[in-house]
Design an enzyme around this catalytic site. Structure first.
Site, mmCIF file in Angstrom:
data_model
loop_
_atom_site.group_PDB
_atom_site.id
_atom_site.type_symbol
_atom_site.label_atom_id
_atom_site.label_comp_id
_atom_site.label_asym_id
_atom_site.label_seq_id
_atom_site.Cartn_x
_atom_site.Cartn_y
_atom_site.Cartn_z
ATOM 1 N N HIS A 182 0.884 -1.172 0.000
ATOM 2 C CA HIS A 182 0.000 0.000 0.000
ATOM 3 C C HIS A 182 0.921 1.220 0.000
ATOM 4 O O HIS A 182 1.993 1.184 0.616
ATOM 5 C CB HIS A 182 -0.842 0.114 1.275
ATOM 6 C CG HIS A 182 -1.739 -1.033 1.563
ATOM 7 N ND1 HIS A 182 -1.321 -2.163 2.198
ATOM 8 C CD2 HIS A 182 -3.064 -1.196 1.329
ATOM 9 C CE1 HIS A 182 -2.344 -2.990 2.345
ATOM 10 N NE2 HIS A 182 -3.410 -2.435 1.822
ATOM 11 N N ASP A 237 2.457 2.084 3.274
ATOM 12 C CA ASP A 237 3.353 1.090 3.885
ATOM 13 C C ASP A 237 4.789 1.513 3.598
ATOM 14 O O ASP A 237 5.692 1.288 4.407
ATOM 15 C CB ASP A 237 3.207 -0.306 3.251
ATOM 16 C CG ASP A 237 1.813 -0.881 3.349
ATOM 17 O OD1 ASP A 237 1.063 -0.471 4.239
ATOM 18 O OD2 ASP A 237 1.495 -1.769 2.520
ATOM 19 N N GLU A 243 -10.480 -7.052 -4.709
ATOM 20 C CA GLU A 243 -10.307 -8.078 -3.672
ATOM 21 C C GLU A 243 -11.576 -8.155 -2.839
ATOM 22 O O GLU A 243 -11.850 -7.279 -2.017
ATOM 23 C CB GLU A 243 -9.096 -7.712 -2.809
ATOM 24 C CG GLU A 243 -8.783 -8.766 -1.772
ATOM 25 C CD GLU A 243 -7.533 -8.425 -0.969
ATOM 26 O OE1 GLU A 243 -6.588 -7.844 -1.543
ATOM 27 O OE2 GLU A 243 -7.512 -8.720 0.224
ATOM 28 N N GLU A 291 -8.836 -13.848 -1.387
ATOM 29 C CA GLU A 291 -8.104 -14.090 -0.140
ATOM 30 C C GLU A 291 -8.801 -15.191 0.665
ATOM 31 O O GLU A 291 -10.027 -15.164 0.830
ATOM 32 C CB GLU A 291 -8.026 -12.785 0.663
ATOM 33 C CG GLU A 291 -7.310 -12.963 1.990
ATOM 34 C CD GLU A 291 -6.853 -11.650 2.600
ATOM 35 O OE1 GLU A 291 -6.501 -10.715 1.847
ATOM 36 O OE2 GLU A 291 -6.860 -11.553 3.829
ATOM 37 N N ASP A 321 -5.792 -13.565 9.547
ATOM 38 C CA ASP A 321 -4.628 -13.483 8.646
ATOM 39 C C ASP A 321 -3.457 -14.345 9.114
ATOM 40 O O ASP A 321 -2.312 -13.877 9.162
ATOM 41 C CB ASP A 321 -4.157 -12.018 8.513
ATOM 42 C CG ASP A 321 -5.042 -11.215 7.572
ATOM 43 O OD1 ASP A 321 -5.844 -11.810 6.831
ATOM 44 O OD2 ASP A 321 -4.910 -9.971 7.572
#
Ligand code: XUL
Ligand code: CO
Length: 441
Positions: free
Chosen positions: A106, A109, A237, A273, A314
């Site tokens: 991103h 980030d 996504e 995902e 995650d």
């Protein structure tokens, strides 16, 4: 402003190599052998592993009950540019040691967002130039870039679906810069995850208007990038919820319908995902089947959820049955269209050693590699394909074939039904199929 040198961050850890499943070396691959050929391609080319910048180099383990537990040395720098360069040094050291070819990011980030839009733009330009050099020196490539249009409080009511046009415009400006950064770094794809594109309450929400805004927004971003010469694929996504109560990109089927509704189907595919599938009450294989059926199986964010709770944990992948089933669909679909397998996964809050993130990625890569090998064996050596084909054999010839070709009307079906009389039951043989998976694992 000091230039950060090439200091070693992951001390005592060398390049991770394939040693095979007999090896007891925890810092070696047991199944992921990059150059090994499977179904006509190397594992490296099938899987295209990527490291997620946000989890691996930014996520310090904070949760709603306590602060971060990771002390990243690159966060010690008070100057944003020094910190970002140090982080990039650590990132490229890690990715290179893992032997992976890709990373994903991103915008913020890469570097902390500034206090103003133009300060943020300046920072991004500086760090993108720095990362360009790191890419050149290492050969590591960018699988996809994206923009974080969900963390900053200004996006609390959404970005492209915000009821305030000025917030939408701000998101547009941010995404222009994120697209520029992605293109400057030769990004192969660009991702939209609609973190807050949805609602907390329908009472204050005009859903139709918000969906129209989102459709137009994505088209506007696409048109800009195409005009700049971007040849890659745009990915949506899907995720059903979290942070919002409901997110518009709920699941693969919803997004496929949305893309067609707004004329985006030729430029956009899906980035699926595992944990998002779980939250939507689907398996990952289900999501991949839906995408593949529409020619939209673009990319994968690899992780896993926790079946005893309902949020996006995650965790790194380690469920071999789940991933094997997904890889059957992967092989059947002929792989991913433009994307790769990005570890959108984080180590646990109490995994605080510098080597934990290596164990995590080794385990994730080995799970996918092993599942790929098993799925290939199932496809080529077992009765799996023949059994599936047999279930549909009544459509291979005669009236069934005519039906598939659109040659029968409802009266024809009526005549066939009348002359057939009562039918024999045909078993679905589910347990037999499940046993084949088990046998090859
Ligand atoms: C959030 C998530 C994101 C996207 C990119 O659940 O998966 O990290 O992958 O914004
Ligand atoms: Co993700």
């Amino acid at each position: 402003m000091a230039l950060i040198g090439n200091k070693e961050y992951y001390k005592g850890i060398g390049e991770i190599r394939f040693e095979g499943k007999e090896s007891d070396n925890p810092l070696a691959f047991k199944y992921y052998n990059p150059e090994h050929m499977v179904a006509g391609k190397t594992m490296r080319d099938h899987l295209r592993f990527a490291v997620a910048y946000w989890h691996t180099f930014c996520g310090v383990g904070a949760d709603p009950f306590g602060p971060g537990t990771q002390n990243f040395p690159w966060d010690d720098h008070s100057d944003a540019i020094d910190a970002a360069k140090a982080k990039a040094d650590a990132a490229f050291e890690f990715i290179t040691k893992m032997g992976f070819d890709y990373f994903c990011f991103h915008d913020y980030d890469l570097i902390r967002e500034g206090d103003s839009f133009s300060e943020s733009e300046k920072r991004l330009t500086t760090i993108v130039d720095y990362i360009k050099e790191k890419k050149k020196a290492s050969g590591v490539k960018l699988l996809w870039g994206t923009a974080n249009c969900f963390s900053n409080p200004r996006y609390m009511n959404g970005a492209s679906t915000n009821p305030d046009f000025n917030v939408l415009a701000r998101a547009g400006g941010q995404i222009k810069l994120a697209l520029d950064a992605t293109m400057a770094l030769d990004g192969e794809n660009y991702v939209f995850w609609g973190g807050r594109e949805g609602y907390m309450s329908l009472l204050n929400t005009d859903m139709k208007r918000e969906l129209d805004h989102m459709g137009r927004f994505l088209a506007t971003a696409r048109d800009y990038a195409r005009k700049q010469g971007f040849k890659g694929t745009f990915f949506i996504e899907p995720k059903p919820m979290e942070p919002m109560k409901h997110q518009y990109d709920f699941d693969a089927a919803t997004v496929v319908g949305f893309l067609h509704q707004y004329g985006l189907q030729d430029d956009f595919k899906l980035n699926l995902e595992v944990n998002h599938a779980t939250l939507a009450s689907h398996t990952m294989q289900h999501e991949m089947e839906v995408a593949a059926a529409h020619g939209m199986l673009g990319s994968i964010d690899a992780n896993r959820g926790d079946y005893q709770n309902g949020w996006d944990t995650d965790q790194f992948p380690n469920n071999i049955t789940e991933v094997t089933e997904a890889m059957l669909t992967f092989l059947k679909a002929g792989g991913l269209q433009g994307g790769g397998i990005n570890f959108d996964a984080k180590i646990r809050r109490n995994s605080t050693d510098m080597d934990d993130v290596f164990h995590a990625h080794i385990g994730g890569a080995d799970t996918f590699a092993r599942a790929l090998l098993i799925a290939d064996k199932i496809m080529t050596s077992s009765s799996y394909n023949a059994l599936r084909k047999k279930r549909y054999q009544s459509f291979d010839s005669g009236k069934g074939k005519e039906y598939e070709l659109g040659k029968l009307d409802l009266n024809d079906l009526y005549e066939i039904a009348r002359s057939n009389g009562e039918l024999e039951l045909q078993s679905g043989k589910q347990e037999l199929f499940e046993n084949i998976i088990n046998q090859y694992i």
